[in-house]
Structures are given as C-alpha cells and as structure tokens.
Design an enzyme around this catalytic site. Structure first.
Site, PDB file in Angstrom:
ATOM      1  N   GLY A  10      53.436 -10.734  24.853  1.00  0.00           N
ATOM      2  CA  GLY A  10      52.954 -11.450  23.665  1.00  0.00           C
ATOM      3  C   GLY A  10      53.939 -12.536  23.228  1.00  0.00           C
ATOM      4  O   GLY A  10      54.957 -12.798  23.891  1.00  0.00           O
ATOM      5  N   TYR A  11      53.630 -13.145  22.113  1.00  0.00           N
ATOM      6  CA  TYR A  11      54.395 -14.327  21.652  1.00  0.00           C
ATOM      7  C   TYR A  11      55.878 -13.987  21.422  1.00  0.00           C
ATOM      8  O   TYR A  11      56.769 -14.539  22.081  1.00  0.00           O
ATOM      9  CB  TYR A  11      53.726 -14.849  20.382  1.00  0.00           C
ATOM     10  N   ILE A  12      56.161 -13.065  20.529  1.00  0.00           N
ATOM     11  CA  ILE A  12      57.570 -12.786  20.211  1.00  0.00           C
ATOM     12  C   ILE A  12      58.199 -11.942  21.324  1.00  0.00           C
ATOM     13  O   ILE A  12      59.352 -12.153  21.719  1.00  0.00           O
ATOM     14  CB  ILE A  12      57.694 -12.080  18.841  1.00  0.00           C
ATOM     15  N   ASP A  31      52.329  -3.544  28.378  1.00  0.00           N
ATOM     16  CA  ASP A  31      51.376  -4.369  27.623  1.00  0.00           C
ATOM     17  C   ASP A  31      49.991  -4.130  28.212  1.00  0.00           C
ATOM     18  O   ASP A  31      49.849  -3.972  29.429  1.00  0.00           O
ATOM     19  CB  ASP A  31      51.771  -5.860  27.741  1.00  0.00           C
ATOM     20  N   ASN A  35      46.036  -9.258  23.883  1.00  0.00           N
ATOM     21  CA  ASN A  35      46.221 -10.581  23.265  1.00  0.00           C
ATOM     22  C   ASN A  35      47.243 -11.405  24.042  1.00  0.00           C
ATOM     23  O   ASN A  35      48.042 -12.135  23.456  1.00  0.00           O
ATOM     24  CB  ASN A  35      46.671 -10.424  21.810  1.00  0.00           C
ATOM     25  N   ASP A  58      47.961   0.973  27.741  1.00  0.00           N
ATOM     26  CA  ASP A  58      47.761   0.984  26.293  1.00  0.00           C
ATOM     27  C   ASP A  58      48.811   1.946  25.730  1.00  0.00           C
ATOM     28  O   ASP A  58      48.831   3.132  26.107  1.00  0.00           O
ATOM     29  CB  ASP A  58      46.337   1.474  25.986  1.00  0.00           C
ATOM     30  N   SER A 124      57.400  -6.767   9.029  1.00  0.00           N
ATOM     31  CA  SER A 124      57.008  -8.082   8.536  1.00  0.00           C
ATOM     32  C   SER A 124      57.432  -8.263   7.087  1.00  0.00           C
ATOM     33  O   SER A 124      57.436  -7.306   6.303  1.00  0.00           O
ATOM     34  CB  SER A 124      55.489  -8.191   8.640  1.00  0.00           C
ATOM     35  N   TYR A 148      46.597  -4.613   7.649  1.00  0.00           N
ATOM     36  CA  TYR A 148      47.685  -4.977   8.569  1.00  0.00           C
ATOM     37  C   TYR A 148      49.045  -4.716   7.906  1.00  0.00           C
ATOM     38  O   TYR A 148      49.915  -4.050   8.469  1.00  0.00           O
ATOM     39  CB  TYR A 148      47.570  -6.453   8.981  1.00  0.00           C
ATOM     40  N   LYS A 152      52.349  -1.845   8.638  1.00  0.00           N
ATOM     41  CA  LYS A 152      53.785  -2.114   8.796  1.00  0.00           C
ATOM     42  C   LYS A 152      54.593  -1.221   7.845  1.00  0.00           C
ATOM     43  O   LYS A 152      55.598  -0.627   8.234  1.00  0.00           O
ATOM     44  CB  LYS A 152      54.078  -3.593   8.526  1.00  0.00           C
ATOM     45  N   ASN A 198      47.271 -19.532  11.576  1.00  0.00           N
ATOM     46  CA  ASN A 198      48.617 -19.891  11.119  1.00  0.00           C
ATOM     47  C   ASN A 198      48.839 -21.403  11.130  1.00  0.00           C
ATOM     48  O   ASN A 198      48.207 -22.138  11.889  1.00  0.00           O
ATOM     49  CB  ASN A 198      49.679 -19.193  11.985  1.00  0.00           C
ATOM     50  N   ARG A 230      57.284 -21.154   2.771  1.00  0.00           N
ATOM     51  CA  ARG A 230      57.577 -20.049   3.681  1.00  0.00           C
ATOM     52  C   ARG A 230      58.926 -20.263   4.355  1.00  0.00           C
ATOM     53  O   ARG A 230      59.431 -21.369   4.406  1.00  0.00           O
ATOM     54  CB  ARG A 230      56.497 -19.961   4.789  1.00  0.00           C
TER      55      ARG A 230
HETATM   56  P1  NAD Z   1      51.092 -10.912  20.026  1.00  0.00           P
HETATM   57  O1  NAD Z   1      49.682 -10.521  19.769  1.00  0.00           O
HETATM   58  O2  NAD Z   1      51.356 -12.235  20.667  1.00  0.00           O
HETATM   59  O3  NAD Z   1      51.820  -9.786  20.892  1.00  0.00           O
HETATM   60  C1  NAD Z   1      51.472  -8.428  20.806  1.00  0.00           C
HETATM   61  C2  NAD Z   1      51.347  -7.911  22.227  1.00  0.00           C
HETATM   62  O4  NAD Z   1      51.039  -6.519  22.163  1.00  0.00           O
HETATM   63  C3  NAD Z   1      50.221  -8.593  23.009  1.00  0.00           C
HETATM   64  O5  NAD Z   1      50.701  -8.959  24.282  1.00  0.00           O
HETATM   65  C4  NAD Z   1      49.149  -7.495  23.110  1.00  0.00           C
HETATM   66  O6  NAD Z   1      48.384  -7.629  24.300  1.00  0.00           O
HETATM   67  C5  NAD Z   1      49.992  -6.236  23.083  1.00  0.00           C
HETATM   68  N1  NAD Z   1      49.315  -5.035  22.581  1.00  0.00           N
HETATM   69  C6  NAD Z   1      48.634  -4.864  21.417  1.00  0.00           C
HETATM   70  N2  NAD Z   1      48.206  -3.597  21.309  1.00  0.00           N
HETATM   71  C7  NAD Z   1      48.644  -2.935  22.424  1.00  0.00           C
HETATM   72  C8  NAD Z   1      48.532  -1.595  22.886  1.00  0.00           C
HETATM   73  N3  NAD Z   1      47.895  -0.648  22.197  1.00  0.00           N
HETATM   74  N4  NAD Z   1      49.098  -1.286  24.076  1.00  0.00           N
HETATM   75  C9  NAD Z   1      49.770  -2.221  24.801  1.00  0.00           C
HETATM   76  N5  NAD Z   1      49.895  -3.497  24.407  1.00  0.00           N
HETATM   77  C10 NAD Z   1      49.348  -3.850  23.236  1.00  0.00           C
HETATM   78  O7  NAD Z   1      51.880 -10.800  18.635  1.00  0.00           O
HETATM   79  P2  NAD Z   1      53.310 -11.338  18.222  1.00  0.00           P
HETATM   80  O8  NAD Z   1      53.149 -12.505  17.325  1.00  0.00           O
HETATM   81  O9  NAD Z   1      54.180 -11.448  19.420  1.00  0.00           O
HETATM   82  O10 NAD Z   1      53.794 -10.130  17.298  1.00  0.00           O
HETATM   83  C11 NAD Z   1      54.531  -9.042  17.824  1.00  0.00           C
HETATM   84  C12 NAD Z   1      54.747  -8.013  16.744  1.00  0.00           C
HETATM   85  O11 NAD Z   1      55.398  -8.636  15.645  1.00  0.00           O
HETATM   86  C13 NAD Z   1      53.458  -7.410  16.181  1.00  0.00           C
HETATM   87  O12 NAD Z   1      53.693  -6.050  15.934  1.00  0.00           O
HETATM   88  C14 NAD Z   1      53.255  -8.177  14.891  1.00  0.00           C
HETATM   89  O13 NAD Z   1      52.537  -7.437  13.962  1.00  0.00           O
HETATM   90  C15 NAD Z   1      54.683  -8.399  14.443  1.00  0.00           C
HETATM   91  N6  NAD Z   1      54.826  -9.558  13.560  1.00  0.00           N
HETATM   92  C16 NAD Z   1      54.389 -10.775  13.973  1.00  0.00           C
HETATM   93  C17 NAD Z   1      54.501 -11.870  13.122  1.00  0.00           C
HETATM   94  C18 NAD Z   1      53.987 -13.225  13.536  1.00  0.00           C
HETATM   95  O14 NAD Z   1      53.873 -14.100  12.671  1.00  0.00           O
HETATM   96  N7  NAD Z   1      53.702 -13.477  14.807  1.00  0.00           N
HETATM   97  C19 NAD Z   1      55.079 -11.709  11.843  1.00  0.00           C
HETATM   98  C20 NAD Z   1      55.540 -10.451  11.472  1.00  0.00           C
HETATM   99  C21 NAD Z   1      55.401  -9.371  12.338  1.00  0.00           C
HETATM  100  N1  UDP Z   2      48.438 -22.885   5.557  1.00  0.00           N
HETATM  101  C1  UDP Z   2      47.684 -24.030   5.313  1.00  0.00           C
HETATM  102  N2  UDP Z   2      46.694 -24.360   6.199  1.00  0.00           N
HETATM  103  C2  UDP Z   2      46.447 -23.612   7.324  1.00  0.00           C
HETATM  104  C3  UDP Z   2      47.234 -22.455   7.555  1.00  0.00           C
HETATM  105  C4  UDP Z   2      48.212 -22.110   6.635  1.00  0.00           C
HETATM  106  O1  UDP Z   2      47.869 -24.723   4.312  1.00  0.00           O
HETATM  107  O2  UDP Z   2      45.534 -23.946   8.093  1.00  0.00           O
HETATM  108  C5  UDP Z   2      49.529 -22.545   4.608  1.00  0.00           C
HETATM  109  C6  UDP Z   2      49.395 -21.155   3.959  1.00  0.00           C
HETATM  110  O3  UDP Z   2      48.634 -21.250   2.763  1.00  0.00           O
HETATM  111  C7  UDP Z   2      50.867 -20.783   3.722  1.00  0.00           C
HETATM  112  C8  UDP Z   2      51.596 -21.451   4.891  1.00  0.00           C
HETATM  113  O4  UDP Z   2      50.721 -22.486   5.355  1.00  0.00           O
HETATM  114  O5  UDP Z   2      51.335 -21.378   2.516  1.00  0.00           O
HETATM  115  C9  UDP Z   2      51.902 -20.498   6.038  1.00  0.00           C
HETATM  116  O6  UDP Z   2      50.690 -19.853   6.415  1.00  0.00           O
HETATM  117  P1  UDP Z   2      50.617 -18.935   7.723  1.00  0.00           P
HETATM  118  O7  UDP Z   2      49.218 -18.415   7.827  1.00  0.00           O
HETATM  119  O8  UDP Z   2      51.167 -19.682   8.891  1.00  0.00           O
HETATM  120  O9  UDP Z   2      51.645 -17.760   7.393  1.00  0.00           O
HETATM  121  P2  UDP Z   2      51.617 -16.649   6.235  1.00  0.00           P
HETATM  122  O10 UDP Z   2      50.616 -17.045   5.198  1.00  0.00           O
HETATM  123  O11 UDP Z   2      51.246 -15.408   6.934  1.00  0.00           O
HETATM  124  O12 UDP Z   2      52.986 -16.621   5.684  1.00  0.00           O
END
Ligand code: NAD
Ligand code: UDP
Length: 336
Positions: A10-12, A31, A35, A58, A124, A148, A152, A198, A230
C-alpha cells in the site's frame, strides 16, 4: 531485523519497506492487494535491489498469518493493513470494524505465540477529534465522527492492554497526520481509485486534466486564510519515522505523533503546488465537507526527543514529488 510489514504494497507500507531495506533491515510483506497491486512489490525489488518475500494473504486469517511467523524468524511487525476511507466506513461499518480490528487481534495473537516483541501500529491523528491544537500525545482521545476513526482508537486500546499483560512487549502507536508525496523515483506513490477524497491526489488529478477544478471545502473557517489547516507530512519522512520507531521502541505501549508540527492551509498548499511545479491549479470555493475540523497539526516533539526523528521535507518537496509521481505515464498504467 526481520520485519513483517502487513499492507506493505500500500501507499505508506511500500515507502516504509524501502526505508527499512535502505537501513539494512529485511522485510516480509503480507498483503491481499485489496487496495494495491502485486506489481508494486516488483517495483520495491527494483528500487532497492533486495529480495522481498511476499505472502498474498488476508491478515484476518489466523492460520495464514501463523504460517508466515512459522516460516520466518520475525523480530517485529509493522501493521499497516486496513481499510481507510472515512466516508465508506459510514456506509459499511461492520466491514471496517471487522477488517481493522480482527487483523490487529490476529497479528497480536501470532506475535504472542511466536514470541515477537516489537509491534508498530498505524494509528491516526483522527483519534484526537476536535481537540485544541497542537495535538499532543498526552491529550485524551475524543470520539471521532466515523467508524474508521473508532477502529483506530479501539486498536490502540487493544494493543495497550496487550502490552500491559506482556511485559516483554514494545508497542508503538503511531498517529499519522496527513501523508502526501511520493518516492523520488516516481515509481511508487498514491493512486486512489476513482475520484480522490484527499486533497493532494485531487490537486494532481486536476492538474493532469482528469478533473476540472479543485473544490475547496469551506472558506469560512477560523484560520489564517479561512480554509482548513492540516499537518502535511512527506510519505518518505513518515516511512523513516517507522524505521526509527522499530529501532528505538521501549517496553510498554507508547503513542507518537508523526507530523511536521506545522499547519498548512488548503490555499497555502495550492500556492506551494503552483510554485513547486510552475503550474496553475484551478479552484473554486464550495461549502464545508461534513465532519471536517478546522485545524489539525501535531506537537511533533516526542518522536524527536525519544527517537531522534523529525520530518525533513517541506511542502515544496511534497508537491514536487506528488506531481512527479502522477505525471509518470508508467505509473498510470501499472499502479493504483
Ligand atoms: P493503503 O490502502 O494504500 O494500504 C493498505 C494496504 O493494506 C493495501 O495494500 C491493502 O491491500 C492492504 N490490506 C487491507 N486489508 C488487508 C487485509 N485484511 N489483509 C491483507 N492486506 C490488507 O493505505 P495507506 O494509506 O498506506 O495506510 C496504511 C495504514 O495507515 C492504514 O491502516 C491506514 O488506516 C493508516 N493511516 C493512513 C493515513 C493516510 O492518510 N493514508 C492516515 C492515518 C492512518
Ligand atoms: N479538501 C478540500 N478539497 C478536497 C479535499 C480536501 O478542500 O477535494 C480540504 C479538507 O476540507 C481539509 C484538507 O483539504 O481541510 C485536507 O483534507 P484531506 O481529505 O486530504 O485530509 P483530512 O481531512 O483527512 O485531514
């Protein structure tokens, strides 16, 4: 160390795998590609020139997870796998509670069974709710507005109790602020399905011509320019924060903010994007998005004090790398 990274495609997770491998750790990815794409793991091998064992499982499946622990001498777990779409969590709450909580329970049970004593969890800033800024780890979490966010808060609680009952355990509960940007190679980054929720991916898709203009949600907030504020953090800084956490966590369960400590408004981010990339971002103001708070930024001093970690990259770096990723035609074909 051998680190099991759930959600490593995934992303992070993908950026964290690169940082872990760069620092000499070994990585095993679990994974189910709900997603993400399998091809991301190939790219990780390409970027790092390292071997990365992959389990397409999973992580709510206890026997599949136990098998990974039995086949590797795991020293630590970083648990990213989970669902993360706030709006969707309101529509299918049980799916969110199931995936996010059961996966955490399953991994905690396997860690106990196989005597793995380092556990890092993706939490988060949403657990702070609408507290006073800056958000500090010592604040009491407030109820969030969605399932969601509740998953957390509940997983933090579960892991806290787990650590209390197991004194050998070291748990880091990492509260992320707003991760944006991408690896400098432009090979990995964030590619959401459909219209992004986002801000940063929305901006890059507007500039790419996939969407007409950015809708700025609200210009009547009590902030410096009346748009939402933010704490945007470059995903590579966030990834490096995980390496610091896995290297330095102490016994017990500890909460850390991973943010920059700086608040940036929506309009400031738009201006930074234009400056970093020399491209105009068309936008219009629309009404507030329900559930949004006005201001969210971290007190980032605890991670600095205890791990020596701080975010090094600024909003210009974030905007440049986010656009570089979106703009790579290769990434459009292959990756989410
Ligand atoms: P993402 O969706 O890109 O990555 C999550 C990964 O987990 C994906 O590759 C997905 O396929 C895998 N996955 C989901 N459920 C699974 C399961 N049951 N078994 C195996 N794999 C599974 O998300 P991300 O942005 O990389 O976020 C990673 C974590 O960080 C998440 O827990 C998310 O809630 C948390 N987080 C993300 C953000 C953000 O803004 N991206 C902010 C705060 C917290
Ligand atoms: N935001 C916006 N337009 C968009 C998406 C987000 O103006 O299409 C604003 C949102 O209201 C917030 C900031 O951008 O003030 C960050 O939003 P995001 O969804 O990326 O993160 P989160 O709200 O989860 O912190």
């Amino acid at each position: 160390m051998n680190i099991l990274v759930t959600g490593g495609a995934g992303y992070i997770g993908s950026h964290t795998c690169v940082s872990l491998l760069d620092k000499g750790h070994k990585v095993i990815i679990a994974d189910n590609f709900y997603n993400s794409r399998k091809s991301t793991v190939k790219l990780l091998r390409q970027i790092t020139s390292k071997e990365i064992p992959l389990y397409q499982v999973d992580v709510t499946n206890q026997s599949a997870v136990n098998k990974i622990f039995s086949e590797h001498q795991i020293d630590g777990v970083i648990h990213f796998a989970g669902y993360k779409a706030v709006g969707e969590s309101l529509e299918v709450p049980l799916t969110y509670y199931w995936n996010n909580i059961i996966s955490t329970l399953v991994l905690a049970k396997a860690s106990r069974k196989y005597d793995v004593n380092r556990f890092v969890f993706s939490s988060s800033a949403t657990v702070y709710g609408d507290n006073e800024v800056p958000f500090v780890e010592t604040m009491n979490p407030l109820p969030t507005t969605n399932p969601y966010g509740e998953t957390k808060a509940m997983c933090e609680r579960i892991l806290l109790d787990f650590s209390r009952a197991n004194p050998k355990l070291s748990v880091a509960l990492l509260r992320y602020f707003n991760p944006v940007g991408a690896h400098e190679s432009g090979l990995i980054g964030e590619k959401p399905d459909g219209v992004p929720n986002n801000l940063m991916p929305y901006i890059t898709q507007v500039v790419k011509g996939k969407l007409e203009k950015l809708k700025i949600f609200g210009n009547d907030y009590p902030t410096k320019d009346a748009t939402g504020v933010r704490d945007y953090i470059h995903v590579v800084d966030l990834a490096e924060g995980h390496v610091s956490a896995i290297d330095h966590i102490q016994k017990g369960a500890h909460v850390y903010n991973l943010g920059t400590g700086r608040g940036t408004s929506v309009l400031e981010l738009v201006k930074a994007f234009e400056k970093a990339n020399g491209i105009k971002v068309p936008y219009e103001f629309v009404s507030r998005r329900p559930g949004d708070i006005a201001i969210c930024y971290a007190d980032a001093s605890k991670a600095k004090r205890e791990f020596g970690w701080t975010a090094k990259r600024d909003v210009i770096d974030m905007c440049r790398d986010a656009w570089n990723f979106e703009n790579q035609s290769k990434s459009l074909v292959e990756y989410k």
